[in-house]
Design a protein around this motif. Structure first.
Motif, PDB file in Angstrom:
ATOM      1  N   ASN A  41       0.494  38.018  13.515  1.00 64.39           N
ATOM      2  CA  ASN A  41       0.111  39.447  12.053  1.00 64.39           C
ATOM      3  C   ASN A  41      -1.248  39.387  12.427  1.00 64.39           C
ATOM      4  O   ASN A  41      -2.022  40.358  12.136  1.00 64.39           O
ATOM      5  CB  ASN A  41       0.078  38.612  10.977  1.00 64.39           C
ATOM      6  CG  ASN A  41       0.216  37.521   9.966  1.00 64.39           C
ATOM      7  OD1 ASN A  41      -1.074  37.161  10.691  1.00 64.39           O
ATOM      8  ND2 ASN A  41       0.763  37.531   8.972  1.00 64.39           N
ATOM      9  N   GLY A  42      -2.409  38.597  13.012  1.00 62.29           N
ATOM     10  CA  GLY A  42      -3.393  38.797  13.420  1.00 62.29           C
ATOM     11  C   GLY A  42      -4.250  38.576  12.482  1.00 62.29           C
ATOM     12  O   GLY A  42      -5.871  38.684  12.736  1.00 62.29           O
ATOM     13  N   ASP A  43      -3.629  37.655  11.009  1.00 65.23           N
ATOM     14  CA  ASP A  43      -4.920  37.694  10.459  1.00 65.23           C
ATOM     15  C   ASP A  43      -5.842  37.023   9.696  1.00 65.23           C
ATOM     16  O   ASP A  43      -6.635  36.406   9.047  1.00 65.23           O
ATOM     17  CB  ASP A  43      -4.000  37.589   8.406  1.00 65.23           C
ATOM     18  CG  ASP A  43      -3.147  36.395   8.901  1.00 65.23           C
ATOM     19  OD1 ASP A  43      -2.850  35.610   9.441  1.00 65.23           O
ATOM     20  OD2 ASP A  43      -2.565  36.229   8.294  1.00 65.23           O
ATOM     21  N   GLY A  44      -5.702  35.415  11.419  1.00 59.22           N
ATOM     22  CA  GLY A  44      -6.811  34.511  11.501  1.00 59.22           C
ATOM     23  C   GLY A  44      -5.952  33.213  10.483  1.00 59.22           C
ATOM     24  O   GLY A  44      -6.983  32.257   9.964  1.00 59.22           O
ATOM     25  N   GLY A  45      -4.953  33.163  10.146  1.00 61.01           N
ATOM     26  CA  GLY A  45      -4.115  32.495   9.928  1.00 61.01           C
ATOM     27  C   GLY A  45      -2.809  32.451  10.089  1.00 61.01           C
ATOM     28  O   GLY A  45      -2.220  33.207  10.497  1.00 61.01           O
ATOM     29  N   ILE A  46      -2.312  31.154  10.489  1.00 60.80           N
ATOM     30  CA  ILE A  46      -1.313  30.656  10.660  1.00 60.80           C
ATOM     31  C   ILE A  46      -0.378  30.656   9.304  1.00 60.80           C
ATOM     32  O   ILE A  46      -0.741  29.175   8.881  1.00 60.80           O
ATOM     33  CB  ILE A  46      -0.713  29.512  12.038  1.00 60.80           C
ATOM     34  CG1 ILE A  46      -1.317  30.405  12.984  1.00 60.80           C
ATOM     35  CG2 ILE A  46       0.708  29.491  12.271  1.00 60.80           C
ATOM     36  CD1 ILE A  46      -2.001  28.640  13.785  1.00 60.80           C
ATOM     37  N   CYS A  47       0.807  30.985   9.052  1.00 63.20           N
ATOM     38  CA  CYS A  47       1.926  30.312   7.862  1.00 63.20           C
ATOM     39  C   CYS A  47       2.883  29.955   8.574  1.00 63.20           C
ATOM     40  O   CYS A  47       2.986  30.112   9.910  1.00 63.20           O
ATOM     41  CB  CYS A  47       1.785  31.493   7.116  1.00 63.20           C
ATOM     42  SG  CYS A  47       3.012  33.062   8.298  1.00 63.20           S
TER      43      CYS A  47
END
Length: 484
Positions: A41-47
Motif C-alpha cells: 500500500n506504499g505507506d512506508g511500512g510492511i505489515c
C-alpha cells in the motif's frame, strides 16, 4: 525460493561481513526495491497483510502465523509493521542465524551440503534417517539439480522464514537443565522437535538431575550455612562464615555440614518431572503450536510450571529447612522429621512460607531468563562466526551471571520463606505472616537484614554451575545423548 526481482534483491544479502548491511549504494538500492515490492500500500511500512499480498505476487507462500512472527521479530517500535530500517535489521540478523546453521551442517567445509552431511547432522541430534529421506530434504531446496545445496540456495529458501528458534541454538544454549545452583525456579529449557520425538529430552533431564545431585552434595555445607545465617543471624547475634562453619562442626562434627542435603537431592527428580510436564501442557493451553516460545510466553509458561512443581514438592522444602536447622540427634531421619512436624503442628506446617516462595518465582525466573537471553543474543550477534556453540566458558559465564541476578532480586522473599518455615523451631519466637515478618526485619535489622546469608549463597554459585556442567556432560555421553 523466489525468482526475478525478489531473488535479485535477496541475493544482495551475501556480505563478507554481516554488519555491512548498507555497505554500498547498489546494495541499499536493491534493499529499497525489495522493500517497495513488499510495501503493497506504499505507506512506508510492511505489515502482515502487505507481506501476504506482496509475497504471493512473487510466488512465495507463507502461513499467516509465520508472517506474524516475521513482523513481531523485527518490529522494534511495536507499531505493528516494519519500516525500512527495521526490515533491513531483521534480514541481517536472520541471515546471520541461517549462516550459522549452514556452516554447522557443512561438515566437509566445502560450501555445499549433501545428503550424507544432512544424515550426519540429524544423527548428532539423535535422529536416524535413510539416504532416500535425506535426498528428499535436499530436493526441496536444490534448484539447479546438483543434489547439493550451496549457501545461496539455503538462504533463498529460508530467508523469509521466521527462525528465532533455530534448533542448533536450542541445542547449544540449554541453561536450566545443565546448570544447577540449588534452586529450581528457573524457566525450563526448550527441546527441539527431534529431541522430543526420539526421547532425548528425558535423557537430558536425567543427566541434569544427576548433575544437580552431585553439585548440591558438593556445595551442601555452604547451603546449610546460608540457612543458619538466614534464621539465626541478626544485629545482636552476628554470624560470620568462619564462625558458622566452626559452630556446625563443634555441634555435630564434619558430617553435620551435610545435614538436610538428602531431601534436597531427593526432590530434584519429582520437581524436574512435574515442571517439564506442566510446561509442555501450559504451552498447549496458551495455544502455541510452535517448537519453542517467545521470551514473554516462556516466562508465563515457565512461571506457572514452576509454581505447579513447587506446590507439589513444597513439603520437602520445609523438611529440608527443618533438617538443616536441627540439632544432632533431634531427628533420626527424613521420615522421623516429617512425623514429628505433623504430630506437633499439623498439615499446615508443611506449607509455611508458601506465599513468599510462590512470589519469588517471578522475579527469579524473569530476571534470570531476561539476562540469559540478552547475553546469549549479544554473543550470537557479535562473536558467533562458524557455529552457535558458545563453548564451556561463555555458557558458564552467562549462566552464572543470570542466576546471580535472579537470586539477588528474589533473595528477600527467599529469606522470609526460610524464616517462616523455621518459626516453630525458635522457642518463644513470634509466629508472623509474610507481611508482618517483612516489617519486623526492616524495623529491627534494617534493609540489610533481608540479605542475611547472601555471601555463602553467592559463594556456591560458581562451584555449583561448574560441577553440574562437568557432571552433566559425562552423564549425557553415558546416556547416549551425544554421538560418540
Amino acid at each position: 525460493f523466489v525468482s526475478g526481482q525478489l531473488l535479485e534483491c535477496v541475493r544482495a544479502f551475501t556480505f563478507t561481513h554481516p554488519c555491512d548491511i548498507c555497505g554500498g549504494p547498489e546494495q541499499e538500492h536493491r534493499l529499497k526495491v525489495l522493500f517497495q515490492v513488499l510495501d503493497v500500500n506504499g505507506d512506508g511500512g510492511i505489515c502482515v497483510n502487505d507481506l501476504t499480498i506482496g509475497l504471493k505476487k512473487l510466488g512465495v507462500h507463507r502461513t499467516e502465523h509465520e508472517l506474524m512472527k516475521i513482523v513481531k521479530a523485527g518490529d522494534k517500535d511495536l507499531d505493528g509493521q516494519l519500516d525500512f530500517e527495521e526490515f533491513v535489521h531483521y534480514l541481517r540478523d536472520h541471515e546471520k542465524k541461517l549462516r550459522l546453521v549452514f556452516k554447522s551442517l557443512d561438515k566437509k567445509n566445502d560450501g555445499r551440503i549433501d545428503s550424507q552431511e544432512i544424515m550426519q547432522s540429524l544423527r548428532d541430534l539423535g535422529v536416524n534417517i535413510s539416504e532416500e529421506q535425506a535426498e528428499k530434504i535436499l530436493k526441496s531446496m536444490d534448484k539447479n539439480g546438483t543434489m547439493t545445496i550451496d549457501w545461496n540456495e539455503w538462504r533463498d529458501y529460508h530467508l523469509l522464514h521466521p527462525a528465532d528458534n533455530i534448533p542448533e541454538i536450542i541445542l547449544y544454549w540449554k541453561h536450566s537443565t545443565i546448570l544447577d545452583v540449588g534452586e529450581s525456579l528457573l524457566v525450563p529449557d526448550e527441546f527441539t522437535a527431534e529431541e522430543k520425538k526420539t526421547g532425548m529430552w528425558w535423557r537430558h533431564l536425567v543427566a541434569g538431575g544427576g548433575a544437580g545431585a552431585v553439585s548440591r552434595t558438593c556445595t551442601a555445607p555452604l547451603d546449610r550455612l546460608k540457612v543458619l545465617m538466614q534464621v539465626h543471624s541478626s544485629k545482636s547475634n552476628s554470624m560470620h562464615m568462619t564462625g558458622g562453619f566452626v559452630q556446625m562442626i563443634r555441634e555435630g562434627g564434619v558430617r553435620s555440614l551435610w545435614r538436610g542435603n538428602g531431601i534436597n537431592v531427593i526432590k530434584i527428580a519429582p520437581e524436574s518431572a512435574i515442571k517439564f510436564m506442566a510446561y509442555e501442557q501450559i504451552k498447549r493451553l496458551i495455544g502455541s503450536n510452535q517448537e519453542t516460545l517467545g521470551i514473554t510466553e516462556r516466562l508465563v509458561a515457565g512461571s506457572l510450571a514452576g509454581a505447579s512443581a513447587q506446590s507439589s514438592i513444597y513439603p520437602m522444602e520445609v523438611l529440608k529447612t527443618r533438617l538443616a536447622l536441627g540439632r544432632t540427634g533431634q531427628y533420626s531421619g527424613i521420615v522421623d522429621c516429617a512425623k514429628r512436624i505433623f504430630q506437633k503442628e499439623g498439615v499446615a506446617a508443611f506449607y509455611k512460607g508458601y506465599v513468599p516462595n510462590m512470589l519469588g518465582i517471578i522475579p527469579y525466573a524473569g530476571i534470570d531468563l531476561a539476562v540469559y537471553e540478552t547475553l546469549k543474543n549479544y554473543w550470537l550477534q557479535c562473536f558467533a562466526t562458524d557455529s552457535a556453540n558458545p563453548g564451556v566458558f561463555v555458557l558458564l559465564a552467562c549462566g552464572t551471571t543470570s542466576s546471580t541476578c535472579g537470586q539477588l532480586a528474589s533473595y528477600p522473599l527467599a529469606l522470609v520463606r526460610t524464616r517462616m518455615q523455621a518459626q516453630a523451631t525458635l522457642e518463644g519466637g513470634p509466629q508472623m505472616n509474610m507481611t508482618a515478618l517483612f516489617r519486623h526485619i526492616i524495623r529491627t535489622e534494617g534493609p540489610t537484614g533481608l540479605y542475611r546469608g547472601l555471601a555463602p549463597n553467592f559463594m556456591k554459585v560458581i562451584p555449583s554451575v561448574s560441577i553440574s556442567y562437568v557432571v552433566y556432560e559425562y552423564l549425557k555421553i553415558a546416556l547416549g545423548v551425544q554421538s560418540k
